[in-house]
Design an enzyme around this catalytic site. Structure first.
Site, short mmCIF file in Angstrom:
data_model
loop_
_atom_site.label_atom_id
_atom_site.label_comp_id
_atom_site.label_asym_id
_atom_site.label_seq_id
_atom_site.Cartn_x
_atom_site.Cartn_y
_atom_site.Cartn_z
N CYS A 255 112.77 47.48 42.39
CA CYS A 255 113.49 46.46 43.15
C CYS A 255 114.84 46.95 43.70
O CYS A 255 114.90 47.60 44.71
CB CYS A 255 113.64 45.19 42.32
SG CYS A 255 114.01 43.71 43.31
N GLU B 296 107.12 43.63 40.07
CA GLU B 296 108.21 43.61 39.09
C GLU B 296 108.09 42.37 38.20
O GLU B 296 107.79 41.29 38.68
CB GLU B 296 109.56 43.59 39.82
CG GLU B 296 110.76 43.59 38.85
CD GLU B 296 112.10 43.47 39.55
OE1 GLU B 296 113.10 43.91 38.98
OE2 GLU B 296 112.14 42.94 40.69
N LYS C 144 114.83 50.64 35.12
CA LYS C 144 115.58 50.30 36.33
C LYS C 144 117.01 50.84 36.24
O LYS C 144 117.77 50.51 35.33
CB LYS C 144 115.60 48.78 36.49
CG LYS C 144 116.13 48.27 37.83
CD LYS C 144 115.93 46.76 37.89
CE LYS C 144 116.30 46.17 39.25
NZ LYS C 144 116.00 44.72 39.29
#
Length: 357
Positions: free
Chosen positions: A230, A115, A189
Site C-alpha cells: 500500500c 492488503e 510494510k
C-alpha cells in the site's frame, strides 16, 4: 528586438526540393538537396556520463525467468483477487481460499491477494486478528491456508497482507509462498500509513504497527518479484531499488481510500511501472461502504510502458491477466534509460546491498 547569432546557418528550400525529400527514403547514404554540414549531429556519449554509477552498487542484469527456461516462453497468467472482507476471520480465510482456487482454475500461475484480507482495516482490529507467522500452524491459520493452497495448486502466491504479531510488536506483513508451499519471503510494510487530510481522512497506522526494516525481493517460479504494501507504493526509491536488483514485477497489495484512491492509485502504479520499465500489480479489498475504512478497489495490472493492461471497479471480483516479460526487454531497448542515466550528477544508494558487500 530579435537577436540572431551570426553562427546560425539558414537554408532556403525550393518546393521541388521538399517534394523530392518527401519521396526519398532516408538512410545514412541519402544525398539531401541541401548542405548537410549545418545539420551535423553528434550522438550523446552516454558512457562519459557514467550511467552505471547512478546506482550504488551498480544495477544487476535482468535475470532469465525460470518459466522461460522450462518452456522457452516469458508469459504466464496472474490472478488479482479483489476480496470482500468481514469481521469473521474464519470466513475470510475460507473465502480467500476459494478465490485462489478459482484463479488457479482459470490458469493463474501467480495469485495476489489484497492488503489486510483476513481482518477489518482498523487499529482496533489489528491486535485482535494478528497472527504469529513465524510460529505457523494454529498460531497463523491465514498463512497455513496460503501455504497449503500454493502446494496443492502448484502456484506462487503473494499473500496480500495480514496483521503479524512478533513478540510485543505488530506488523503489516505480506508472505510469499512458492509452488512447493514453502514460505519464500516475508515483507513487513516499510512506510506506515500516517496521514491527516482535514475533513477527509485521518489514519495513524503507527499507533499500533511497527515499520519493517528491509526491502523484500524474491525469486519465484514466475520471475523476480519486489514486494511493497500500500503506502510503500508512494516511495519511488523502493521501486528503484527493486528495479536495480533485477525485478521483473512489483506486487503491491493495497487499500487506498476514497480520498487518495481516485487521485493517486492508478497514477502511482503507472509511474512506478514507467519509471522502472517493469510490471506493477496491485490488489485491493472490495469496497464496503458500511465499514469504518472504505477501500477504493480498482485492482490493476500495469505494463512496463506504463499502460494499464487490466483493471476493475470496486466490487468483489477476480482479474485474470497475462504477463509477458519479453516486453520488459523490448521497452528497455525502445527507451534505454539505464544507459542514459547521469551517474556524474546523481546516485541512488541501496544501503542494504552496499552493507552486505
Amino acid at each position: 528586438m530579435l537577436t540572431i547569432s551570426k553562427n546560425l546557418t539558414f537554408i532556403t528550400l525550393s518546393r521541388s526540393s521538399l517534394l523530392n525529400l518527401n519521396h526519398t527514403p532516408f538512410n545514412s547514404t541519402t544525398k539531401l538537396p541541401f548542405p548537410t554540414k549545418a545539420f551535423s549531429f553528434t550522438p550523446m556519449a552516454s558512457s562519459s556520463y557514467n550511467p552505471e554509477q547512478a546506482r550504488a552498487p551498480p544495477a544487476l542484469p535482468l535475470p532469465v525467468p525460470p518459466l522461460s527456461k522450462a518452456s522457452f516462453l516469458f508469459t504466464f497468467k496472474i490472478g488479482l483477487c479483489q476480496l470482500s472482507v468481514t469481521n469473521d476471520k474464519e470466513r475470510n480465510i475460507v473465502h480467500a481460499r476459494k478465490a485462489i482456487e478459482e484463479a488457479a482454475e482459470k490458469g493463474a500461475k501467480l495469485v495476489l491477494l489484497p492488503e489486510i484480507w483476513n481482518s477489518p482495516y482498523s487499529n482496533d482490529c489489528f491486535p485482535v486478528y494478528a497472527e504469529d507467522i513465524d510460529a505457523g500452524g494454529d498460531a497463523s491459520p491465514s498463512t497455513a491456508m496460503l501455504s497449503e493452497a500454493a502446494r496443492v495448486l502448484k502456484i506462487t502466491i503473494v499473500g496480500g497482507s495480514i496483521p503479524e504479531r512478533s513478540g510485543d510488536k505488530l506488523y503489516n506483513a505480506c508472505c510469499v509462498f512458492g509452488a512447493d508451499g514453502k514460505l519464500k519471503a516475508k515483507h513487513r510494510k516499510i512506510h506506515l500509513f500516517d496521514i491527516d487530510i482535514p475533513g477527509k481522512i485521518t489514519f495513524i497506522e503507527s499507533k499500533t504497527l511497527t515499520a519493517g526494516q528491509t526491502p523484500t525481493i524474491v525469486d519465484t517460479d514466475v520471475g523476480r518479484i519486489g514486494i511493497g504494501i500500500c503506502y510503500d507504493l508512494r516511495f519511488q526509491e523502493l521501486a528503484m531499488i527493486y528495479a536495480a536488483r533485477g525485478a521483473h514485477l512489483l506486487c503491491y497489495p493495497g487499500a487506498f481510500n476514497m480520498t487518495t484512491g481516485p487521485l493517486h492509485w492508478e497514477l502511482l502504479q503507472r509511474a512506478r511501472a514507467a519509471d522502472n520499465q517493469l510490471y506493477v500489480a496491485t490488489c485491493s479489498p472490495a469496497r464496503d461502504t458500511e465499514s469504518g475504512y472504505v477501500a477504493w478497489g480498482h485492482s490493476t495490472l500495469v505494463g512496463p510502458f506504463g499502460e494499464v493492461l487490466a483493471t476493475t471497479e470496486h466490487e468483489e471480483t477476480i482479474i485474470i491477466a497475462e504477463i509477458d516479460y519479453s516486453t520488459v526487454e523490448l521497452r528497455r531497448t525502445n527507451l534505454p534509460l539505464q544507459k542514459q542515466r547521469r551517474g556524474d550528477l546523481y546516485q541512488l544508494v541501496d544501503v542494504q546491498r552496499l552493507n552486505s558487500k
